[in-house]
Write a protein that holds these residues in place. Structure first.
Motif, PDB file in Angstrom:
ATOM      1  N   ILE A  18    -121.050 -44.014 -62.162  1.00 48.55           N
ATOM      2  CA  ILE A  18    -119.792 -44.554 -62.399  1.00 48.55           C
ATOM      3  C   ILE A  18    -119.292 -44.689 -63.809  1.00 48.55           C
ATOM      4  CG2 ILE A  18    -118.347 -46.670 -62.057  1.00 48.55           C
ATOM      5  CD1 ILE A  18    -118.802 -45.311 -59.505  1.00 48.55           C
ATOM      6  N   THR A  19    -120.366 -45.009 -64.643  1.00 52.77           N
ATOM      7  CA  THR A  19    -119.981 -45.091 -66.102  1.00 52.77           C
ATOM      8  C   THR A  19    -119.722 -43.357 -66.680  1.00 52.77           C
ATOM      9  OG1 THR A  19    -121.772 -46.916 -66.145  1.00 52.77           O
ATOM     10  CG2 THR A  19    -121.242 -45.537 -68.262  1.00 52.77           C
ATOM     11  N   LYS A  20    -120.512 -42.534 -66.454  1.00 51.50           N
ATOM     12  CA  LYS A  20    -120.236 -41.246 -66.410  1.00 51.50           C
ATOM     13  C   LYS A  20    -118.741 -40.867 -66.032  1.00 51.50           C
ATOM     14  CE  LYS A  20    -125.167 -39.968 -66.779  1.00 51.50           C
ATOM     15  NZ  LYS A  20    -126.086 -39.033 -66.474  1.00 51.50           N
ATOM     16  N   LEU A  21    -118.651 -41.040 -64.883  1.00 53.41           N
ATOM     17  CA  LEU A  21    -117.330 -40.566 -64.416  1.00 53.41           C
ATOM     18  C   LEU A  21    -116.109 -41.372 -65.147  1.00 53.41           C
ATOM     19  CD1 LEU A  21    -115.724 -39.247 -62.057  1.00 53.41           C
ATOM     20  CD2 LEU A  21    -115.838 -41.394 -60.794  1.00 53.41           C
ATOM     21  N   ILE A  22    -116.475 -42.799 -65.328  1.00 52.53           N
ATOM     22  CA  ILE A  22    -115.274 -43.337 -66.168  1.00 52.53           C
ATOM     23  C   ILE A  22    -114.937 -42.644 -67.568  1.00 52.53           C
ATOM     24  CG2 ILE A  22    -114.750 -45.536 -67.348  1.00 52.53           C
ATOM     25  CD1 ILE A  22    -115.851 -46.912 -64.760  1.00 52.53           C
ATOM     26  N   ILE A  23    -116.418 -42.300 -68.257  1.00 47.68           N
ATOM     27  CA  ILE A  23    -116.112 -41.781 -69.630  1.00 47.68           C
ATOM     28  C   ILE A  23    -115.641 -40.425 -69.637  1.00 47.68           C
ATOM     29  CG2 ILE A  23    -117.727 -40.856 -71.390  1.00 47.68           C
ATOM     30  CD1 ILE A  23    -119.332 -43.301 -71.211  1.00 47.68           C
ATOM     31  N   SER A  24    -115.851 -39.652 -68.617  1.00 47.75           N
ATOM     32  CA  SER A  24    -115.169 -38.284 -68.253  1.00 47.75           C
ATOM     33  C   SER A  24    -114.024 -38.399 -68.100  1.00 47.75           C
ATOM     34  CB  SER A  24    -116.141 -37.440 -67.307  1.00 47.75           C
ATOM     35  OG  SER A  24    -117.510 -37.428 -67.675  1.00 47.75           O
ATOM     36  N   SER A  25    -113.420 -39.281 -67.339  1.00 46.69           N
ATOM     37  CA  SER A  25    -112.104 -39.501 -66.840  1.00 46.69           C
ATOM     38  C   SER A  25    -111.366 -39.812 -67.972  1.00 46.69           C
ATOM     39  CB  SER A  25    -111.744 -40.418 -65.940  1.00 46.69           C
ATOM     40  OG  SER A  25    -112.630 -40.180 -64.469  1.00 46.69           O
ATOM     41  N   LEU A  26    -111.851 -40.842 -68.683  1.00 48.41           N
ATOM     42  CA  LEU A  26    -111.105 -41.013 -70.185  1.00 48.41           C
ATOM     43  C   LEU A  26    -111.060 -40.054 -71.195  1.00 48.41           C
ATOM     44  CD1 LEU A  26    -112.758 -44.787 -70.485  1.00 48.41           C
ATOM     45  CD2 LEU A  26    -110.057 -44.148 -70.109  1.00 48.41           C
ATOM     46  N   SER A  27    -112.055 -39.233 -71.277  1.00 45.76           N
ATOM     47  CA  SER A  27    -112.197 -38.131 -72.258  1.00 45.76           C
ATOM     48  C   SER A  27    -110.975 -37.001 -71.796  1.00 45.76           C
ATOM     49  CB  SER A  27    -113.539 -37.583 -71.943  1.00 45.76           C
ATOM     50  OG  SER A  27    -114.590 -38.401 -72.561  1.00 45.76           O
ATOM     51  N   VAL A  28    -111.027 -36.703 -70.360  1.00 45.99           N
ATOM     52  CA  VAL A  28    -110.089 -35.849 -69.801  1.00 45.99           C
ATOM     53  C   VAL A  28    -108.568 -36.465 -70.318  1.00 45.99           C
ATOM     54  CG1 VAL A  28    -108.923 -34.821 -67.832  1.00 45.99           C
ATOM     55  CG2 VAL A  28    -111.351 -35.038 -68.260  1.00 45.99           C
ATOM     56  N   PHE A  29    -108.412 -37.624 -70.073  1.00 45.69           N
ATOM     57  CA  PHE A  29    -107.078 -38.284 -70.152  1.00 45.69           C
ATOM     58  C   PHE A  29    -106.785 -38.294 -71.616  1.00 45.69           C
ATOM     59  CE2 PHE A  29    -103.991 -41.510 -69.722  1.00 45.69           C
ATOM     60  CZ  PHE A  29    -103.115 -41.209 -68.581  1.00 45.69           C
ATOM     61  N   ALA A  54    -112.332 -35.070 -63.686  1.00 44.75           N
ATOM     62  CA  ALA A  54    -113.658 -35.201 -64.152  1.00 44.75           C
ATOM     63  C   ALA A  54    -114.709 -34.876 -62.904  1.00 44.75           C
ATOM     64  CB  ALA A  54    -113.678 -36.551 -64.494  1.00 44.75           C
ATOM     65  N   ILE A  55    -114.196 -35.104 -61.795  1.00 44.01           N
ATOM     66  CA  ILE A  55    -115.218 -35.005 -60.722  1.00 44.01           C
ATOM     67  C   ILE A  55    -115.436 -33.404 -60.505  1.00 44.01           C
ATOM     68  CG2 ILE A  55    -115.495 -35.004 -58.001  1.00 44.01           C
ATOM     69  CD1 ILE A  55    -114.303 -38.057 -58.423  1.00 44.01           C
ATOM     70  N   VAL A  56    -114.250 -32.817 -60.482  1.00 41.78           N
ATOM     71  CA  VAL A  56    -114.461 -31.259 -59.995  1.00 41.78           C
ATOM     72  C   VAL A  56    -114.965 -30.471 -61.306  1.00 41.78           C
ATOM     73  CG1 VAL A  56    -112.730 -29.058 -59.911  1.00 41.78           C
ATOM     74  CG2 VAL A  56    -112.297 -31.287 -58.492  1.00 41.78           C
ATOM     75  N   LEU A  57    -114.592 -30.906 -62.388  1.00 46.93           N
ATOM     76  CA  LEU A  57    -115.351 -30.380 -63.769  1.00 46.93           C
ATOM     77  C   LEU A  57    -116.869 -30.604 -63.621  1.00 46.93           C
ATOM     78  CD1 LEU A  57    -112.772 -30.897 -66.445  1.00 46.93           C
ATOM     79  CD2 LEU A  57    -113.460 -28.684 -65.729  1.00 46.93           C
ATOM     80  N   GLY A  58    -117.156 -31.768 -63.357  1.00 44.43           N
ATOM     81  CA  GLY A  58    -118.604 -31.982 -63.096  1.00 44.43           C
ATOM     82  C   GLY A  58    -119.465 -31.273 -61.932  1.00 44.43           C
ATOM     83  N   ILE A  59    -118.684 -30.975 -61.010  1.00 47.71           N
ATOM     84  CA  ILE A  59    -119.171 -30.130 -59.871  1.00 47.71           C
ATOM     85  C   ILE A  59    -119.176 -28.528 -60.396  1.00 47.71           C
ATOM     86  CG2 ILE A  59    -118.638 -29.089 -57.373  1.00 47.71           C
ATOM     87  CD1 ILE A  59    -117.574 -32.107 -56.941  1.00 47.71           C
TER      88      ILE A  59
END
Length: 119
Positions: free
Chosen positions: A8-19, A40-45
């Motif tokens: 969840i922490t990684k997802l939040i940080i990735s999402s904020l970075s994308v935004f 963020a989810i799709v880029l991670g995958i």
């Protein structure tokens, strides 16, 4: 002290970075923060599946260009994410390269600043 590297922490940080990268780059547009989470989810995958395949296939080209071709591999991954995600628009390959670089820098900064606060 143990670092909190939960999903969840990684997802939040990735999402904020994308935004934030969307906010800074004129060639990239994201419709909403929900779209940033999806990106963020799709880029991670894609980074876990497609990118390693592209790296293996393009080893000779990457070696000849002293690693600079990795920027274009990142742009390809961003382009695939753009095609898969409704609400993510990347204008050009150069925008995709800059988007990828900004996401990496912003995420790294956020991870580093988060680990310093816990010390």
């Amino acid at each position: 002290m143990k670092e909190n590297n939960s999903l969840i922490t990684k997802l939040i940080i990735s999402s904020l970075s994308v935004f934030v990268a969307d906010w800074l780059l004129p060639g990239v547009h994201i419709d909403s923060f929900i779209t940033a989470i999806g990106a963020a989810i799709v880029l991670g995958i894609l980074n876990a599946t497609l990118k390693p395949i592209l790296l293996i296939v393009t080893i000779p080209l990457t070696l000849v260009t002293f690693g600079l071709f990795l920027f274009f591999i990142n742009a390809i991954v961003i382009g695939v994410a753009d095609a898969l995600i409704e609400g993510l628009y990347v204008r050009s390959a150069w925008s995709a390269i800059m988007f990828s670089l900004l996401i990496s820098v912003i995420s790294s900064f956020m991870y580093k600043s988060g680990s310093k606060e816990r010390r």
